[in-house]
Design a protein around this motif. Structure first.
Motif, short mmCIF file in Angstrom:
data_model
loop_
_atom_site.label_atom_id
_atom_site.label_comp_id
_atom_site.label_asym_id
_atom_site.label_seq_id
_atom_site.Cartn_x
_atom_site.Cartn_y
_atom_site.Cartn_z
N ASP A 1 5.24 -5.76 -0.90
CA ASP A 1 5.47 -4.37 -1.63
C ASP A 1 5.88 -5.80 -3.21
O ASP A 1 5.89 -6.72 -3.10
CB ASP A 1 5.81 -3.09 -1.38
N THR A 2 5.49 -4.91 -4.07
CA THR A 2 5.90 -5.00 -5.23
C THR A 2 5.53 -4.52 -6.89
O THR A 2 4.82 -3.15 -6.58
CB THR A 2 4.98 -6.60 -6.01
N GLU B 1 6.96 -9.66 7.46
CA GLU B 1 7.19 -8.85 5.81
C GLU B 1 7.77 -9.62 4.53
O GLU B 1 8.97 -10.39 5.70
CB GLU B 1 8.45 -7.82 6.23
N VAL B 2 7.44 -10.44 4.08
CA VAL B 2 7.57 -11.00 3.20
C VAL B 2 8.90 -10.27 1.60
O VAL B 2 8.42 -9.05 1.51
CB VAL B 2 6.84 -11.08 1.60
N THR C 1 -0.44 2.45 -3.90
CA THR C 1 0.66 1.93 -4.08
C THR C 1 1.22 3.70 -4.35
O THR C 1 1.02 4.16 -4.26
CB THR C 1 0.11 2.35 -5.82
N ILE C 2 2.68 3.60 -4.62
CA ILE C 2 3.03 4.53 -4.87
C ILE C 2 4.00 4.62 -5.94
O ILE C 2 4.67 3.85 -6.94
CB ILE C 2 4.51 4.07 -3.37
N THR D 1 3.05 -1.66 -5.30
CA THR D 1 1.54 -1.76 -4.94
C THR D 1 2.41 -2.76 -3.28
O THR D 1 2.85 -3.48 -3.34
CB THR D 1 0.69 -2.95 -5.90
N ILE D 2 1.40 -1.62 -2.81
CA ILE D 2 1.67 -2.19 -0.96
C ILE D 2 0.87 -3.12 -1.01
O ILE D 2 -0.54 -2.52 -1.06
CB ILE D 2 2.04 -0.66 0.14
N MET D 3 0.97 -4.31 -0.53
CA MET D 3 -0.30 -5.73 0.05
C MET D 3 -0.52 -5.87 1.39
O MET D 3 1.08 -5.66 1.76
CB MET D 3 -0.09 -6.46 -1.08
N TYR D 4 -1.21 -6.40 1.90
CA TYR D 4 -1.34 -7.45 3.39
C TYR D 4 -2.53 -8.37 3.07
O TYR D 4 -3.03 -8.12 2.27
CB TYR D 4 -1.14 -6.12 4.07
#
Length: 178
Positions: A134-135, A96-97, A155-156, A172-175
Motif C-alpha cells: 500500500d502507498t 508484502e512490500v 483505494t481506501i 492505494t492498495i496494489m499487487y
C-alpha cells in the motif's frame, strides 16, 4: 552528492542491522522529515526511528519472516525496503512490500527501482508469487509501483494521517502477480 555509481543492493541479517541501527534510524528520520508517509508523523525524533527498527524489524529478521534490503551508494546507506513473508497459513504464496525508502540525498537515481528488483527476485526464489503493498494515494511511489507492473486493487479514503499536515490521506492498495 557527486557519486552517481549504481547502488549496491544487499540483504542484511539481524546482527548486521543491529550494528547499523543508527544508519537505518537516520534514513527513516530523513525520509519522514522529507514527507514520506510511512506510518510516522512529525515531530518524529531520531530515537523513535531507532525504536522502530529495534522493535518492528529486528524480530522479523530474527524469525526469518522478514527480509531487509539495503542500498549502498557513495559509502552511505541510500535506501531500504523490506519483504514481509509473515503471512497466514492460507497465504504461503503472498508477501508484502514494506517501507520502501530512499534517502532524499539519493533520489532520482533508480535506487527504489533497484531495491524493488532485488525484493522481487527474492520473493520469486521463495515461491511468493503474489506481492502486495500500500502507498499513499498520489504519492511519488505510486507511479513507480505502476511502472514496475503493480496493479491498483483499490483505494481506501482517510486511511492515514499526513506526516506533517492535519489531514487524512487515502491509501492505494496494489499487487503484482507472477
Amino acid at each position: 552528492m557527486d557519486d552517481q555509481t549504481a547502488p549496491l543492493i544487499v540483504a542484511l541479517s539481524a546482527p548486521e542491522l543491529e550494528t547499523r541501527l543508527n544508519e537505518f534510524a537516520a534514513l527513516l528520520h530523513a525520509c519522514v522529515h522529507a514527507g514520506a508517509s510511512i506510518n510516522f508523523v512529525l515531530p518524529f525524533p531520531l530515537h523513535e526511528a531507532e525504536t522502530f527498527w529495534r522493535a518492528k524489524v529486528l524480530p522479523g529478521l530474527r524469525a526469518g519472516t522478514r527480509i531487509l534490503f539495503a542500498a549502498e551508494a557513495g559509502g552511505r546507506l541510500a535506501g531500504s525496503v523490506q519483504l514481509d513473508c509473515d503471512t497466514p497459513p492460507n497465504q504461503p504464496h503472498r508477501a508484502e512490500v514494506s517501507k520502501l525508502m530512499v534517502h532524499p540525498d539519493f533520489r532520482r537515481r533508480g535506487i527504489a527501482r533497484a531495491l524493488m528488483a532485488a525484493l522481487e527476485r527474492r520473493a520469486g526464489d521463495l515461491g511468493r508469487s503474489l506481492i502486495t503493498l500500500d502507498t499513499r494515494t498520489g504519492d511519488m511511489a505510486e507511479p513507480l509501483y505502476a511502472s514496475l507492473g503493480y496493479v491498483t486493487a483499490g483505494t481506501i479514503p482517510g486511511y492515514c494521517r499526513d506526516p506533517s499536515a492535519d489531514r487524512l490521506d487515502a491509501t492505494t492498495i496494489m499487487y503484482k502477480a507472477r
